[in-house]
Design a protein around this motif. Structure first.
Motif, PDB file in Angstrom:
ATOM      1  N   GLY A  10       0.808  -1.205   0.000  1.00 59.93           N
ATOM      2  CA  GLY A  10       0.000   0.000   0.000  1.00 59.93           C
ATOM      3  C   GLY A  10       0.843   1.258   0.000  1.00 59.93           C
ATOM      4  O   GLY A  10       2.071   1.207   0.002  1.00 59.93           O
ATOM      5  N   ASP A  11       0.190   2.378   0.001  1.00 58.39           N
ATOM      6  CA  ASP A  11       0.828   3.690  -0.004  1.00 58.39           C
ATOM      7  C   ASP A  11       1.060   4.125   1.439  1.00 58.39           C
ATOM      8  O   ASP A  11       0.106   4.399   2.169  1.00 58.39           O
ATOM      9  CB  ASP A  11      -0.090   4.674  -0.741  1.00 58.39           C
ATOM     10  CG  ASP A  11       0.474   6.075  -0.810  1.00 58.39           C
ATOM     11  OD1 ASP A  11       1.611   6.309  -0.370  1.00 58.39           O
ATOM     12  OD2 ASP A  11      -0.255   6.945  -1.333  1.00 58.39           O
ATOM     13  N   TYR A  12       2.321   4.182   1.859  1.00 56.37           N
ATOM     14  CA  TYR A  12       2.638   4.516   3.245  1.00 56.37           C
ATOM     15  C   TYR A  12       2.127   5.907   3.625  1.00 56.37           C
ATOM     16  O   TYR A  12       1.576   6.091   4.710  1.00 56.37           O
ATOM     17  CB  TYR A  12       4.143   4.436   3.510  1.00 56.37           C
ATOM     18  CG  TYR A  12       4.463   4.844   4.929  1.00 56.37           C
ATOM     19  CD1 TYR A  12       4.199   3.990   5.986  1.00 56.37           C
ATOM     20  CD2 TYR A  12       4.996   6.094   5.216  1.00 56.37           C
ATOM     21  CE1 TYR A  12       4.455   4.365   7.297  1.00 56.37           C
ATOM     22  CE2 TYR A  12       5.259   6.480   6.514  1.00 56.37           C
ATOM     23  CZ  TYR A  12       4.985   5.609   7.553  1.00 56.37           C
ATOM     24  OH  TYR A  12       5.226   5.983   8.851  1.00 56.37           O
ATOM     25  N   ARG A  41       2.714  -5.315   5.466  1.00 48.78           N
ATOM     26  CA  ARG A  41       2.092  -5.621   4.176  1.00 48.78           C
ATOM     27  C   ARG A  41       2.661  -6.900   3.571  1.00 48.78           C
ATOM     28  O   ARG A  41       1.942  -7.696   2.977  1.00 48.78           O
ATOM     29  CB  ARG A  41       2.275  -4.460   3.191  1.00 48.78           C
ATOM     30  CG  ARG A  41       1.596  -3.165   3.615  1.00 48.78           C
ATOM     31  CD  ARG A  41       0.056  -3.224   3.604  1.00 48.78           C
ATOM     32  NE  ARG A  41      -0.469  -3.910   4.771  1.00 48.78           N
ATOM     33  CZ  ARG A  41      -1.489  -4.771   4.790  1.00 48.78           C
ATOM     34  NH1 ARG A  41      -2.157  -5.057   3.714  1.00 48.78           N
ATOM     35  NH2 ARG A  41      -1.874  -5.355   5.897  1.00 48.78           N
ATOM     36  N   GLU A  42       3.983  -7.111   3.732  1.00 49.96           N
ATOM     37  CA  GLU A  42       4.595  -8.351   3.242  1.00 49.96           C
ATOM     38  C   GLU A  42       4.036  -9.562   3.992  1.00 49.96           C
ATOM     39  O   GLU A  42       3.725 -10.584   3.387  1.00 49.96           O
ATOM     40  CB  GLU A  42       6.121  -8.311   3.419  1.00 49.96           C
ATOM     41  CG  GLU A  42       6.823  -7.433   2.421  1.00 49.96           C
ATOM     42  CD  GLU A  42       6.779  -8.012   1.021  1.00 49.96           C
ATOM     43  OE1 GLU A  42       7.354  -9.095   0.804  1.00 49.96           O
ATOM     44  OE2 GLU A  42       6.177  -7.374   0.147  1.00 49.96           O
ATOM     45  N   ASN A  43       3.916  -9.452   5.300  1.00 42.89           N
ATOM     46  CA  ASN A  43       3.369 -10.552   6.098  1.00 42.89           C
ATOM     47  C   ASN A  43       1.929 -10.859   5.695  1.00 42.89           C
ATOM     48  O   ASN A  43       1.541 -12.020   5.585  1.00 42.89           O
ATOM     49  CB  ASN A  43       3.456 -10.239   7.586  1.00 42.89           C
ATOM     50  CG  ASN A  43       4.871 -10.277   8.107  1.00 42.89           C
ATOM     51  OD1 ASN A  43       5.777 -10.809   7.459  1.00 42.89           O
ATOM     52  ND2 ASN A  43       5.097  -9.697   9.269  1.00 42.89           N
ATOM     53  N   ARG A  79      -0.010   5.522  17.388  1.00 38.81           N
ATOM     54  CA  ARG A  79       1.226   5.888  16.691  1.00 38.81           C
ATOM     55  C   ARG A  79       1.254   5.123  15.371  1.00 38.81           C
ATOM     56  O   ARG A  79       1.098   3.903  15.362  1.00 38.81           O
ATOM     57  CB  ARG A  79       2.433   5.485  17.531  1.00 38.81           C
ATOM     58  CG  ARG A  79       3.778   5.788  16.866  1.00 38.81           C
ATOM     59  CD  ARG A  79       4.958   5.181  17.608  1.00 38.81           C
ATOM     60  NE  ARG A  79       4.975   3.730  17.574  1.00 38.81           N
ATOM     61  CZ  ARG A  79       5.469   2.997  16.570  1.00 38.81           C
ATOM     62  NH1 ARG A  79       5.963   3.577  15.504  1.00 38.81           N
ATOM     63  NH2 ARG A  79       5.458   1.677  16.645  1.00 38.81           N
ATOM     64  N   PRO A  80       1.432   5.812  14.244  1.00 38.46           N
ATOM     65  CA  PRO A  80       1.520   5.076  12.979  1.00 38.46           C
ATOM     66  C   PRO A  80       2.783   4.215  12.939  1.00 38.46           C
ATOM     67  O   PRO A  80       3.792   4.553  13.562  1.00 38.46           O
ATOM     68  CB  PRO A  80       1.582   6.166  11.909  1.00 38.46           C
ATOM     69  CG  PRO A  80       1.730   7.447  12.609  1.00 38.46           C
ATOM     70  CD  PRO A  80       1.538   7.242  14.065  1.00 38.46           C
ATOM     71  N   MET A  81       2.705   3.098  12.237  1.00 36.26           N
ATOM     72  CA  MET A  81       3.890   2.260  12.055  1.00 36.26           C
ATOM     73  C   MET A  81       4.935   3.066  11.287  1.00 36.26           C
ATOM     74  O   MET A  81       4.583   3.950  10.505  1.00 36.26           O
ATOM     75  CB  MET A  81       3.541   1.018  11.220  1.00 36.26           C
ATOM     76  CG  MET A  81       2.668   0.012  11.905  1.00 36.26           C
ATOM     77  SD  MET A  81       2.387  -1.448  10.872  1.00 36.26           S
ATOM     78  CE  MET A  81       0.917  -0.911   9.965  1.00 36.26           C
ATOM     79  N   SER A  82       6.179   2.724  11.518  1.00 38.66           N
ATOM     80  CA  SER A  82       7.235   3.337  10.702  1.00 38.66           C
ATOM     81  C   SER A  82       7.108   2.778   9.290  1.00 38.66           C
ATOM     82  O   SER A  82       6.393   1.799   9.046  1.00 38.66           O
ATOM     83  CB  SER A  82       8.616   2.994  11.271  1.00 38.66           C
ATOM     84  OG  SER A  82       8.896   1.614  11.062  1.00 38.66           O
ATOM     85  N   GLU A  83       7.814   3.384   8.360  1.00 33.70           N
ATOM     86  CA  GLU A  83       7.747   2.914   6.976  1.00 33.70           C
ATOM     87  C   GLU A  83       8.234   1.466   6.871  1.00 33.70           C
ATOM     88  O   GLU A  83       7.657   0.663   6.140  1.00 33.70           O
ATOM     89  CB  GLU A  83       8.572   3.831   6.076  1.00 33.70           C
ATOM     90  CG  GLU A  83       8.110   3.817   4.656  1.00 33.70           C
ATOM     91  CD  GLU A  83       8.592   5.003   3.846  1.00 33.70           C
ATOM     92  OE1 GLU A  83       8.485   4.905   2.618  1.00 33.70           O
ATOM     93  OE2 GLU A  83       9.056   6.001   4.414  1.00 33.70           O
ATOM     94  N   VAL A  84       9.260   1.119   7.630  1.00 31.90           N
ATOM     95  CA  VAL A  84       9.778  -0.254   7.621  1.00 31.90           C
ATOM     96  C   VAL A  84       8.741  -1.211   8.220  1.00 31.90           C
ATOM     97  O   VAL A  84       8.492  -2.292   7.675  1.00 31.90           O
ATOM     98  CB  VAL A  84      11.120  -0.335   8.387  1.00 31.90           C
ATOM     99  CG1 VAL A  84      11.560  -1.775   8.586  1.00 31.90           C
ATOM    100  CG2 VAL A  84      12.194   0.459   7.661  1.00 31.90           C
TER     101      VAL A  84
END
Length: 73
Positions: free
Chosen positions: A29-31, A57-59, A46-51
């Motif tokens: 998705g679009d971070y 999304r990979e999981n 708190r939003p997830m970091s980009e990593v």
């Protein structure tokens, strides 16, 4: 706005749409859209970091942690 500026803006918009579409096709998705959504609708989270977002999304794409037995690949 001049014609060349308008054309450049339209080109950038098209590029973003194509890139966003390609990311969605492979499960990414679009971070920036995700982070904005969290800030707007869940200000207490708190939003997830980009990593972290990428890994999440990979999981999800490959069924990591999924107990229903479904796995993409």
């Amino acid at each position: 706005m001049g014609a060349s500026q308008n054309l450049m803006e339209r080109w950038k918009t098209l590029q973003k749409c194509v890139c966003d579409g390609a990311r969605l096709m492979v499960g990414q998705g679009d971070y920036a859209a995700y982070a904005e959504h969290i800030r707007r609708t869940h200000p207490d989270q708190r939003p997830m970091s980009e990593v972290e977002f990428f890994r999440n999304r990979e999981n999800a794409r490959f069924g990591v942690g999924n107990t229903s037995g479904f796995r993409c690949c």
